[in-house]
Design a protein around this motif. Sequence first.
Motif, PDB file in Angstrom:
ATOM      1  N   GLU A 166       1.969 -56.009 -12.747  1.00 26.28           N
ATOM      2  CA  GLU A 166       3.172 -55.610 -12.036  1.00 26.28           C
ATOM      3  C   GLU A 166       2.749 -55.237 -10.615  1.00 26.28           C
ATOM      4  O   GLU A 166       1.689 -54.647 -10.408  1.00 26.28           O
ATOM      5  CB  GLU A 166       3.840 -54.392 -12.699  1.00 26.28           C
ATOM      6  CG  GLU A 166       4.390 -54.654 -14.089  1.00 26.28           C
ATOM      7  CD  GLU A 166       5.609 -55.566 -14.077  1.00 26.28           C
ATOM      8  OE1 GLU A 166       6.200 -55.743 -12.992  1.00 26.28           O
ATOM      9  OE2 GLU A 166       5.962 -56.093 -15.145  1.00 26.28           O
ATOM     10  N   ILE A 167       3.558 -55.596  -9.633  1.00 26.85           N
ATOM     11  CA  ILE A 167       3.262 -55.250  -8.242  1.00 26.85           C
ATOM     12  C   ILE A 167       4.440 -54.458  -7.699  1.00 26.85           C
ATOM     13  O   ILE A 167       5.599 -54.787  -7.980  1.00 26.85           O
ATOM     14  CB  ILE A 167       2.974 -56.505  -7.396  1.00 26.85           C
ATOM     15  CG1 ILE A 167       2.435 -56.123  -6.019  1.00 26.85           C
ATOM     16  CG2 ILE A 167       4.167 -57.414  -7.284  1.00 26.85           C
ATOM     17  CD1 ILE A 167       1.840 -57.280  -5.248  1.00 26.85           C
ATOM     18  N   TYR A 180      -2.294 -38.996  -7.706  1.00 27.63           N
ATOM     19  CA  TYR A 180      -0.881 -39.089  -7.341  1.00 27.63           C
ATOM     20  C   TYR A 180      -0.307 -40.447  -7.735  1.00 27.63           C
ATOM     21  O   TYR A 180       0.765 -40.547  -8.337  1.00 27.63           O
ATOM     22  CB  TYR A 180      -0.727 -38.852  -5.841  1.00 27.63           C
ATOM     23  CG  TYR A 180       0.680 -39.088  -5.328  1.00 27.63           C
ATOM     24  CD1 TYR A 180       1.640 -38.090  -5.400  1.00 27.63           C
ATOM     25  CD2 TYR A 180       1.041 -40.320  -4.784  1.00 27.63           C
ATOM     26  CE1 TYR A 180       2.932 -38.301  -4.945  1.00 27.63           C
ATOM     27  CE2 TYR A 180       2.333 -40.541  -4.325  1.00 27.63           C
ATOM     28  CZ  TYR A 180       3.266 -39.532  -4.409  1.00 27.63           C
ATOM     29  OH  TYR A 180       4.540 -39.754  -3.969  1.00 27.63           O
ATOM     30  N   MET A 181      -1.030 -41.512  -7.386  1.00 24.18           N
ATOM     31  CA  MET A 181      -0.551 -42.867  -7.679  1.00 24.18           C
ATOM     32  C   MET A 181      -0.461 -43.097  -9.187  1.00 24.18           C
ATOM     33  O   MET A 181       0.493 -43.702  -9.684  1.00 24.18           O
ATOM     34  CB  MET A 181      -1.493 -43.896  -7.047  1.00 24.18           C
ATOM     35  CG  MET A 181      -1.568 -43.812  -5.541  1.00 24.18           C
ATOM     36  SD  MET A 181      -0.098 -44.421  -4.735  1.00 24.18           S
ATOM     37  CE  MET A 181      -0.452 -46.156  -4.725  1.00 24.18           C
ATOM     38  N   LEU A 182      -1.463 -42.608  -9.925  1.00 25.21           N
ATOM     39  CA  LEU A 182      -1.472 -42.810 -11.368  1.00 25.21           C
ATOM     40  C   LEU A 182      -0.262 -42.146 -12.014  1.00 25.21           C
ATOM     41  O   LEU A 182       0.431 -42.743 -12.846  1.00 25.21           O
ATOM     42  CB  LEU A 182      -2.782 -42.252 -11.948  1.00 25.21           C
ATOM     43  CG  LEU A 182      -3.221 -42.796 -13.300  1.00 25.21           C
ATOM     44  CD1 LEU A 182      -3.484 -44.293 -13.209  1.00 25.21           C
ATOM     45  CD2 LEU A 182      -4.493 -42.091 -13.763  1.00 25.21           C
ATOM     46  N   MET A 183       0.022 -40.901 -11.625  1.00 23.81           N
ATOM     47  CA  MET A 183       1.159 -40.186 -12.209  1.00 23.81           C
ATOM     48  C   MET A 183       2.487 -40.807 -11.784  1.00 23.81           C
ATOM     49  O   MET A 183       3.390 -40.980 -12.609  1.00 23.81           O
ATOM     50  CB  MET A 183       1.114 -38.711 -11.784  1.00 23.81           C
ATOM     51  CG  MET A 183      -0.081 -37.946 -12.323  1.00 23.81           C
ATOM     52  SD  MET A 183      -0.142 -37.934 -14.133  1.00 23.81           S
ATOM     53  CE  MET A 183       1.335 -37.002 -14.493  1.00 23.81           C
ATOM     54  N   LYS A 184       2.606 -41.198 -10.507  1.00 23.72           N
ATOM     55  CA  LYS A 184       3.871 -41.757 -10.011  1.00 23.72           C
ATOM     56  C   LYS A 184       4.173 -43.093 -10.675  1.00 23.72           C
ATOM     57  O   LYS A 184       5.296 -43.339 -11.127  1.00 23.72           O
ATOM     58  CB  LYS A 184       3.799 -41.920  -8.497  1.00 23.72           C
ATOM     59  CG  LYS A 184       5.113 -42.390  -7.871  1.00 23.72           C
ATOM     60  CD  LYS A 184       5.056 -42.369  -6.371  1.00 23.72           C
ATOM     61  CE  LYS A 184       6.399 -42.766  -5.764  1.00 23.72           C
ATOM     62  NZ  LYS A 184       7.462 -41.809  -6.059  1.00 23.72           N
ATOM     63  N   MET A 224       7.198 -44.202 -13.137  1.00 24.20           N
ATOM     64  CA  MET A 224       8.104 -45.299 -12.763  1.00 24.20           C
ATOM     65  C   MET A 224       8.243 -46.325 -13.879  1.00 24.20           C
ATOM     66  O   MET A 224       9.333 -46.821 -14.157  1.00 24.20           O
ATOM     67  CB  MET A 224       7.581 -45.989 -11.498  1.00 24.20           C
ATOM     68  CG  MET A 224       7.797 -45.207 -10.227  1.00 24.20           C
ATOM     69  SD  MET A 224       7.077 -46.054  -8.802  1.00 24.20           S
ATOM     70  CE  MET A 224       8.028 -47.579  -8.837  1.00 24.20           C
ATOM     71  N   PHE A 225       7.110 -46.646 -14.546  1.00 26.11           N
ATOM     72  CA  PHE A 225       7.133 -47.683 -15.575  1.00 26.11           C
ATOM     73  C   PHE A 225       7.194 -47.105 -16.991  1.00 26.11           C
ATOM     74  O   PHE A 225       7.075 -47.840 -17.965  1.00 26.11           O
ATOM     75  CB  PHE A 225       5.901 -48.579 -15.434  1.00 26.11           C
ATOM     76  CG  PHE A 225       5.927 -49.427 -14.204  1.00 26.11           C
ATOM     77  CD1 PHE A 225       6.636 -50.618 -14.179  1.00 26.11           C
ATOM     78  CD2 PHE A 225       5.277 -49.030 -13.049  1.00 26.11           C
ATOM     79  CE1 PHE A 225       6.674 -51.402 -13.032  1.00 26.11           C
ATOM     80  CE2 PHE A 225       5.304 -49.801 -11.907  1.00 26.11           C
ATOM     81  CZ  PHE A 225       6.010 -51.000 -11.895  1.00 26.11           C
ATOM     82  N   ILE A 251      -0.591 -52.976 -10.895  1.00 27.13           N
ATOM     83  CA  ILE A 251      -0.678 -52.197 -12.125  1.00 27.13           C
ATOM     84  C   ILE A 251      -0.819 -53.135 -13.302  1.00 27.13           C
ATOM     85  O   ILE A 251      -0.221 -54.215 -13.327  1.00 27.13           O
ATOM     86  CB  ILE A 251       0.594 -51.325 -12.331  1.00 27.13           C
ATOM     87  CG1 ILE A 251       1.011 -50.646 -11.036  1.00 27.13           C
ATOM     88  CG2 ILE A 251       0.379 -50.317 -13.443  1.00 27.13           C
ATOM     89  CD1 ILE A 251       2.215 -51.261 -10.397  1.00 27.13           C
ATOM     90  N   SER A 252      -1.591 -52.713 -14.309  1.00 27.33           N
ATOM     91  CA  SER A 252      -1.683 -53.492 -15.542  1.00 27.33           C
ATOM     92  C   SER A 252      -2.099 -52.572 -16.683  1.00 27.33           C
ATOM     93  O   SER A 252      -2.561 -51.453 -16.473  1.00 27.33           O
ATOM     94  CB  SER A 252      -2.691 -54.636 -15.388  1.00 27.33           C
ATOM     95  OG  SER A 252      -2.714 -55.422 -16.565  1.00 27.33           O
TER      96      SER A 252
END
Length: 578
Positions: A146-147, A163-167, A171-172, A202-203
């Motif tokens: 997913e992009i 931060y990115m991992l949690m956000k 989201m997904f 993301i994968s």
Amino acid sequence: RREEEKKESVGDEKRSGQERRKGKEKRVSADRRKAIDRKQEAEKKKAKKPVLQSNWLYLYRLLSGYSKTVTFVQKGNRVNFLHATIKRKGFQVHKKQTYMLPLAVNEDTTIHTLPQLIHHVFTEKFKLGERKKYYVAVYSSEYKFEIDFLKIPILKKNELYDYMLMKLGKMFSVDPNNLIIDWTINDVQDKKDTTQDAICLISDKTPILNDVQYLLEQNIQLRYTTSIAKIQYDQFLFNHGPDSDGSALLLYIGGNFTRITLVNNWKLVESRKSSIGLDDFLELYLKLNESDESIDYESAREYMLTQPFIGDDSSPLRTVYEKLISEIKLSLTHFRQKNLLIGDDVLISGIVSTNPQMVDQMNTSLDMDISLLNVPKSLEEEQHEGLEEYYDNIGLLLDPKDRLNLLPYAQRQTFKFLFPTKLMRVILAGMLVVFATVVSVQYNTFISIKGPIAEKESQVKLALMERDLFFKFLAEAEALKTLARAQEQDKFAAEKTVYLLKILSKTLPENVTLSNLEFGKQDAFFNGEIVYNGSNLDLELNNLIDALKDNKYITDAELVSSNEKTRSLFTFAMVLRL
């Protein structure tokens, strides 16, 4: 008749009003579009074209262990294998082959998965001792990429990952521990801006890690995997970027999906996915011809890739094509609503784009000038023919810095792979040259000294004093570094204390006063006072503990002691698990 005439008159007035409103909206929309286009045109003139091909890029790839490459591109049950060597102006292809899974090797062995096929190809084509020298890159439709494009705050690198991992997990709607992510950040245009644009890939972590681990056990090390959107973007930069204004619409029509990607100022800015691909045409075509025993999957696929198959407006296959066109138009509308610029370059790739009718048909349907996105600049001239199905293999190799790579850093960068690469050899050779030069200069200086022995002794003593002074300065410098690290540690502890105080200030009831706060490794100890009037002491303590436990940053709160000082005041001590 009079009633019908009245209704028609009212309907005509409504339609007339709606048409006037639509006309006004169109004029406003057109004016707004022109303003946006003027702004983006000005930004385009300021933007610099990226340097894509140079001797430095070739040298970087060569020294990074990148010269010998092996790529595998899996789409469904079809896998394209390509072995190539990097040259100064592209790649020289040595071997290429297409495999179909499952693959029967012999009576007892059948290959079902991509990692098993990679091991089989290396066993068949490469010596065991040479496997670790190859840069291995893969794309697999089995990895669900997913992009996404986010506005994120400007954070430190170690804070940004969490931060990115949690956000992205939120989201997904997935567990962040099951995600593998990578991102690249576009340059911040305005220094006053507190946010930055991030492109995130993301994968699911499990299938990728399982494949990497299996191949490592076979002495094969994966270095790169990414999404089709990134592969298309790299193909555009390498082959069309120097001749472009930096904006393009990239269409990819593959086996089971379509990807619509937008580039502005040589940057990825948006990408959308449609579930329609070649398989949808094939499925309907086979269903319509199920009575014809001579038509199987492979013959139908060959027909669709070589012959015009869409047909006229009455053809059932036309409905699938129209649905594909409508989803592309919907994506274009979405881009325009986000005020993104859709440039003149519309480039198409993917297996369906090889059909001779498809590009011309889409030119008419979308009213755009569409051309093929290919990679001829990456290949030697005599190798252009017969490589259309392997363009994505070449696309995997067009980003030497491995950005948006969904292989974990530990798995793609190991000491075993890096040493001794050509880069390490060059560094060691350079160190030896410098050392030999220094020794040679000192030796020549020494043997050229003439004069009394006392003068030579004086020079030696002076040299020794300078050496001692050097080591003294070196020790002081190390002491200063140690002091700086201690200051950083104190700063971290202070920030942690302030952070917890902020949490407690929002959590503690108004009648609770905090008097002391201390930290352990995973907990915090604090004591304070509670003022109460007419209420039960146990009730006040329970209210305090419940308030602390409700905070998402505190996992547990435990009362250590309490002491009633007066009828309306008592003290307490607690331990918090953070």
